[in-house]
Design an enzyme around this catalytic site. Sequence first.
Site, PDB file in Angstrom:
ATOM      1  N   ILE A 158      33.162  76.431  29.115  1.00  0.00           N
ATOM      2  CA  ILE A 158      32.901  75.181  29.827  1.00  0.00           C
ATOM      3  C   ILE A 158      33.911  74.100  29.437  1.00  0.00           C
ATOM      4  O   ILE A 158      33.916  73.625  28.297  1.00  0.00           O
ATOM      5  CB  ILE A 158      31.457  74.692  29.576  1.00  0.00           C
ATOM      6  CG1 ILE A 158      30.453  75.808  29.911  1.00  0.00           C
ATOM      7  CG2 ILE A 158      31.183  73.431  30.381  1.00  0.00           C
ATOM      8  CD1 ILE A 158      30.588  76.385  31.313  1.00  0.00           C
ATOM      9  N   THR A 159      34.732  73.723  30.389  1.00  0.00           N
ATOM     10  CA  THR A 159      35.706  72.649  30.194  1.00  0.00           C
ATOM     11  C   THR A 159      34.966  71.329  29.968  1.00  0.00           C
ATOM     12  O   THR A 159      34.013  71.021  30.676  1.00  0.00           O
ATOM     13  CB  THR A 159      36.619  72.541  31.428  1.00  0.00           C
ATOM     14  OG1 THR A 159      37.274  73.788  31.633  1.00  0.00           O
ATOM     15  CG2 THR A 159      37.664  71.449  31.238  1.00  0.00           C
ATOM     16  N   GLU A 245      38.725  72.260  44.245  1.00  0.00           N
ATOM     17  CA  GLU A 245      38.972  72.709  42.877  1.00  0.00           C
ATOM     18  C   GLU A 245      40.207  73.602  42.816  1.00  0.00           C
ATOM     19  O   GLU A 245      41.064  73.448  41.944  1.00  0.00           O
ATOM     20  CB  GLU A 245      37.753  73.462  42.341  1.00  0.00           C
ATOM     21  CG  GLU A 245      37.933  73.967  40.924  1.00  0.00           C
ATOM     22  CD  GLU A 245      36.675  74.600  40.336  1.00  0.00           C
ATOM     23  OE1 GLU A 245      36.755  75.131  39.220  1.00  0.00           O
ATOM     24  OE2 GLU A 245      35.614  74.558  41.003  1.00  0.00           O
ATOM     25  N   GLN A 339      62.769  82.466  27.903  1.00  0.00           N
ATOM     26  CA  GLN A 339      63.887  83.370  27.621  1.00  0.00           C
ATOM     27  C   GLN A 339      65.211  82.606  27.623  1.00  0.00           C
ATOM     28  O   GLN A 339      66.081  82.822  26.771  1.00  0.00           O
ATOM     29  CB  GLN A 339      63.930  84.487  28.666  1.00  0.00           C
ATOM     30  CG  GLN A 339      64.973  85.569  28.401  1.00  0.00           C
ATOM     31  CD  GLN A 339      64.606  86.458  27.223  1.00  0.00           C
ATOM     32  OE1 GLN A 339      63.443  86.557  26.856  1.00  0.00           O
ATOM     33  NE2 GLN A 339      65.605  87.092  26.625  1.00  0.00           N
TER      34      GLN A 339
END
Length: 382
Positions: A158-159, A245, A339
Amino acid sequence: MVRYKFESTEHELFRKTLRKFLAEEAEVHYAQWEKDHLVPLDFWRKCGEMGYLCPQVEEQYGGLGLDFSFSVIIQEELERIGSSLIGIGLHNDIVVPYIEAYGTDAQKSRWLPKCITGDYITAIAMTEPGTGSDLANIQTTALRDGDHYIVNGQKTFITNGIHTNLAVIAVKTNLSAVKKHHGISLLVIEEGTPGFTKGRKLEKVGMHAQDTAELYFEDCRVPVENLLGEEGKGFTYMMEKLQQERLAVAIAAQTAAEDMLALTMDYVTSRQAFGKAISDFQHTQFKIAEMATKIELGKTFLESLIEEHIAGKNVVTKVSMAKYWITENARELSAQCMQLHGGYGYMEEYKIARRYRDIPVMSIYAGTNEVMKMIIAKNLGL
């Protein structure tokens, strides 16, 4: 500084002011927040004071009444600082819109003003230990008992889970529903409600400053007045809000990709190898050309989607395409940019290293990219 053709002078000024605010209040502290594994509450409240929390909320509740185009600017500028600031975007553009769309006047008057000041920090709890993208099969129950629901279950990943004091929870209110998704509802649960506890702060590969946690509900008594919208309509509400979202995730991934290319351009033009700048090697030039092309394609697609979304159009298929393709592109770019930085790219003091570990989860949350492909295929008639 203007990025999109729909931006006005007002948008440009808004972005310039926000960028200055973030440079002073976030960028200089961000590395420490990553070490602390938390964005401080004080920063949330400063955002609220400046009008950067929920600017779309109607003026009668204390908001600015701005459209989604201003939210796009906030999302982009936060992401330029770092992905660990996604909790603010989630609060602004994912959770609070549920209250705006489905809340009663009393609920809006009760919750929205404090969401705007940062006194309330929101979270949305869908995911469970055994249920990720398959939302119809959540196991957290909310059974009616007079004027309350008795909630039992667990949510994870849960953010804003540590900071949250106002959480929208997906629960099962009808265990005998013939179609499982018809038995799902949304409850708003406030911190301090008996039976509601927070678990540990989860240790993630990336996004270290963003607080992710588990939430527990044990015989948690939630007033019936905290039901958001109608009982049994929770699944429908979540599907309606997932378009924005997933668009927000695509915006973040696009911004991160642009930031990584800028970082890499600066590095390869200044770093010397074999007597010349790394940018003078044809291999480097080809890689930069490929990345720049993909980023430009992503931006053009995203701009059209944002315009259609603001116009109220249903762009679920296109948003699913954008979420899938742009996040995958950002993940590929993170490896290529690292890289090109050589050994320095693996050092924490270089921002590209942080990007490399922050980006991969974008293809997982808000519906995995495999789910995005399922949606695309279904909507194409397959």
